[in-house]
Design an enzyme around this catalytic site. Structure first.
Site, PDB file in Angstrom:
ATOM      1  N   LYS A 184     -10.085  -3.803  19.104  1.00  0.00           N
ATOM      2  CA  LYS A 184      -8.681  -4.242  19.148  1.00  0.00           C
ATOM      3  C   LYS A 184      -8.103  -4.107  20.552  1.00  0.00           C
ATOM      4  O   LYS A 184      -6.888  -4.263  20.734  1.00  0.00           O
ATOM      5  CB  LYS A 184      -7.850  -3.453  18.117  1.00  0.00           C
ATOM      6  CG  LYS A 184      -8.302  -3.676  16.670  1.00  0.00           C
ATOM      7  CD  LYS A 184      -7.292  -3.174  15.640  1.00  0.00           C
ATOM      8  CE  LYS A 184      -7.913  -3.168  14.247  1.00  0.00           C
ATOM      9  NZ  LYS A 184      -6.968  -3.503  13.185  1.00  0.00           N
ATOM     10  N   LYS A 191       8.467 -16.746 -11.474  1.00  0.00           N
ATOM     11  CA  LYS A 191       7.877 -15.557 -12.086  1.00  0.00           C
ATOM     12  C   LYS A 191       6.734 -15.957 -13.027  1.00  0.00           C
ATOM     13  O   LYS A 191       6.933 -16.799 -13.907  1.00  0.00           O
ATOM     14  CB  LYS A 191       8.949 -14.798 -12.872  1.00  0.00           C
ATOM     15  CG  LYS A 191       8.444 -13.504 -13.459  1.00  0.00           C
ATOM     16  CD  LYS A 191       9.514 -12.797 -14.268  1.00  0.00           C
ATOM     17  CE  LYS A 191       8.907 -11.610 -14.975  1.00  0.00           C
ATOM     18  NZ  LYS A 191       9.772 -11.082 -16.020  1.00  0.00           N
ATOM     19  N   LYS A 224     -12.647   0.517  16.328  1.00  0.00           N
ATOM     20  CA  LYS A 224     -11.334  -0.156  16.327  1.00  0.00           C
ATOM     21  C   LYS A 224     -10.694  -0.093  17.725  1.00  0.00           C
ATOM     22  O   LYS A 224     -10.043  -1.039  18.156  1.00  0.00           O
ATOM     23  CB  LYS A 224     -10.401   0.484  15.290  1.00  0.00           C
ATOM     24  CG  LYS A 224     -10.734   0.039  13.874  1.00  0.00           C
ATOM     25  CD  LYS A 224      -9.932   0.769  12.805  1.00  0.00           C
ATOM     26  CE  LYS A 224     -10.513   0.454  11.434  1.00  0.00           C
ATOM     27  NZ  LYS A 224      -9.952   1.239  10.354  1.00  0.00           N
ATOM     28  N   ASP A 254      -4.018  -6.325   4.626  1.00  0.00           N
ATOM     29  CA  ASP A 254      -5.084  -7.138   5.217  1.00  0.00           C
ATOM     30  C   ASP A 254      -5.251  -8.501   4.559  1.00  0.00           C
ATOM     31  O   ASP A 254      -5.904  -9.378   5.110  1.00  0.00           O
ATOM     32  CB  ASP A 254      -6.413  -6.373   5.149  1.00  0.00           C
ATOM     33  CG  ASP A 254      -6.440  -5.240   6.169  1.00  0.00           C
ATOM     34  OD1 ASP A 254      -5.924  -5.447   7.282  1.00  0.00           O
ATOM     35  OD2 ASP A 254      -6.954  -4.155   5.844  1.00  0.00           O
ATOM     36  N   PHE A 306      -3.755   3.240  15.051  1.00  0.00           N
ATOM     37  CA  PHE A 306      -4.074   4.321  14.118  1.00  0.00           C
ATOM     38  C   PHE A 306      -5.257   3.896  13.265  1.00  0.00           C
ATOM     39  O   PHE A 306      -5.453   2.706  13.019  1.00  0.00           O
ATOM     40  CB  PHE A 306      -2.873   4.625  13.210  1.00  0.00           C
ATOM     41  CG  PHE A 306      -1.851   5.509  13.870  1.00  0.00           C
ATOM     42  CD1 PHE A 306      -1.089   5.038  14.931  1.00  0.00           C
ATOM     43  CD2 PHE A 306      -1.669   6.818  13.443  1.00  0.00           C
ATOM     44  CE1 PHE A 306      -0.160   5.845  15.562  1.00  0.00           C
ATOM     45  CE2 PHE A 306      -0.741   7.644  14.064  1.00  0.00           C
ATOM     46  CZ  PHE A 306       0.017   7.156  15.122  1.00  0.00           C
ATOM     47  N   ASN A 357       0.839  -1.208   0.000  1.00  0.00           N
ATOM     48  CA  ASN A 357       0.000   0.000   0.000  1.00  0.00           C
ATOM     49  C   ASN A 357       0.870   1.253   0.000  1.00  0.00           C
ATOM     50  O   ASN A 357       2.094   1.168   0.007  1.00  0.00           O
ATOM     51  CB  ASN A 357      -0.969  -0.031   1.186  1.00  0.00           C
ATOM     52  CG  ASN A 357      -0.222  -0.169   2.488  1.00  0.00           C
ATOM     53  OD1 ASN A 357       0.597   0.663   2.833  1.00  0.00           O
ATOM     54  ND2 ASN A 357      -0.482  -1.263   3.206  1.00  0.00           N
TER      55      ASN A 357
END
Ligand code: CTP
Length: 393
Positions: free
Chosen positions: A337, A285, A333, A275, A319, A205
């Site tokens: 969590k 490959k 969250k 995730d 975060f 990401n």
């Protein structure tokens, strides 16, 4: 008010590198004065330091042009921080035994604060037991930086190189920061994780790791012992005495954080773990000519949730970067969590968040919520550390 930095320059061959340091300090807004030994003035014309520091350079104890005050006493008193860079083995020995035979050694004796000393010399001179003993003695009262390892001016390889100007600059910035996190063990999960599709392609990401790096730097400046478990980042502070453990996948980040969690006081997790991971990952490959095949994804471990489930005395901060319903998602969250604090921000706004040097966040706990202005990530890092400190004290 501008802090006054006094830079002492002795006659090491690395003398030209201290010009960079002086320039960096001036650009950062410090008032910089330079004092040189007589031998140093033979290596570099003081005019260069004068031009860069925008102040007269002094090297003679007996030169009488400073009002009616005694020069070395005035310079010693006015300096908020006295840095000697480069520091030769000779001047180091004089400082150790209180010899005051030139302007720098006179100021050093008259200066009542901790000094920052930057030794740079040949490896054999550095490793000489006499030099090592002097470093040990001086370290009891002052900050003595460790020289870098590498090729030295004389052609030898070893420890003795003048450190990068950025490293000395960071030590000076840190000098003025209150050590309110002294002794705290802070563990930071940072950067993006990477999950392979095949040996050349991956899923990851856009996280730059900037927030985590700023947190690490600010916590270190405030006296904490900082360890960073670090995925893929585009910015780094690996030179500044922070311990970095490089990882790639979620599993590696999880294992490393878990291993270090027990001795941690505060876990901060700006990391962006992926995730999902690839179920049908190939160890060769995938050729473009090969028959198209769907990439099958499966759930990846939720690192923070799994670690925070077993927390004891650790303070755990997560975060939440969201594009909508920011606070609602963040609060859920925080609960799901088992976190003590969550830092939420809206990544749908262009001037902040991912990759940017700026952010605007809400710092949320079960019983409080603070919203910041749009600030630099360094300022945000200090706000987060302030909020944590307020809760754990
Ligand atoms: N996190 C984690 N492991 C994951 C995903 C996230 O440890 N697999 C951590 C992040 O580092 C962050 C917090 O959990 O501190 C919230 O991450 P975020 O990506 O906002 O939430 P997710 O739990 O992944 O949920 P969603 O992506 O659906 O918003």
């Amino acid at each position: 008010m501008k802090k006054n930095i006094l830079v002492g320059v002795t006659s090491g061959i690395a003398i030209y590198k201290s010009l960079d340091l002086v320039s960096m300090l001036v650009k950062a807004g410090y008032e910089v004065n330079v004092v040189m030994t007589e031998n140093a003035t033979k290596l570099i014309n003081p005019l260069i330091f004068e031009t860069i520091s925008q102040n007269k350079v002094y090297s003679d104890v007996f030169e009488r042009d400073m009002d009616s005050e005694v020069k070395h006493i005035k310079l010693a008193k006015e300096a908020d921080c006295f840095v000697i860079a480069p520091l030769t083995a000779n001047t180091m020995a004089k400082l150790t035994y209180g010899i005051a035979d030139n302007l720098i050694t006179n100021i050093a004796l008259a200066h009542t604060k901790k000094m920052i000393l930057v030794p740079a010399m040949n490896v054999n001179m550095y490793e000489n037991p006499i030099t090592q003993k002097n470093i040990k003695t001086l370290s009891e009262r002052h900050i003595v930086l460790s020289p870098d390892y590498g090729r030295l001016a004389c052609g030898d390889y070893g420890k003795g190189k003048f450190p990068k100007a950025e490293k000395i600059f960071e030590e000076i910035e840190s000098y003025f920061v209150k050590k309110d996190l002294l002794g705290k063990n802070i563990l930071i999960g940072n950067g993006a994780t990477v999950e392979d599709i095949d040996p050349v392609r991956y899923i990851s990401n856009y996280s730059s790791g900037k927030m985590g790096n700023e947190l690490a730097l600010c916590a270190k400046r405030r006296g904490a012992n900082v360890k960073v478990v670090c995925g893929k980042v585009s910015s780094d502070y690996k030179n500044f005495g922070i311990e970095y453990i490089d990882v790639k996948t979620n599993e590696e980040m999880f294992n490393s954080l878990k291993e270090n969690f027990e001795e941690t006081d505060i876990l901060i997790m700006p990391a962006a773990p992926v995730d999902f991971k690839v179920k049908n990952k190939k160890d060769f490959k995938i050729k473009k000519t090969s028959k198209y095949e769907n990439i099958e994804l499966e759930d990846n471990i939720d690192i923070l949730k799994t670690i925070a489930k077993d927390k004891k005395s650790q303070y755990v901060v997560g975060f939440a970067a969201e594009t909508n319903s920011v606070k609602d998602y963040a609060i859920s969250k925080l609960e799901n969590k088992n976190l003590d604090m969550i830092v939420a921000n809206d990544i749908s706004v262009k001037d902040r968040g991912f990759g940017s040097d700026f952010n605007k966040v809400s710092i949320i706990t079960k019983d409080s919520e603070v919203e910041t202005e749009l600030l630099t990530k360094r300022e945000i890092a200090d706000k987060i550390l302030d909020a944590i400190l307020e809760k754990i004290c």
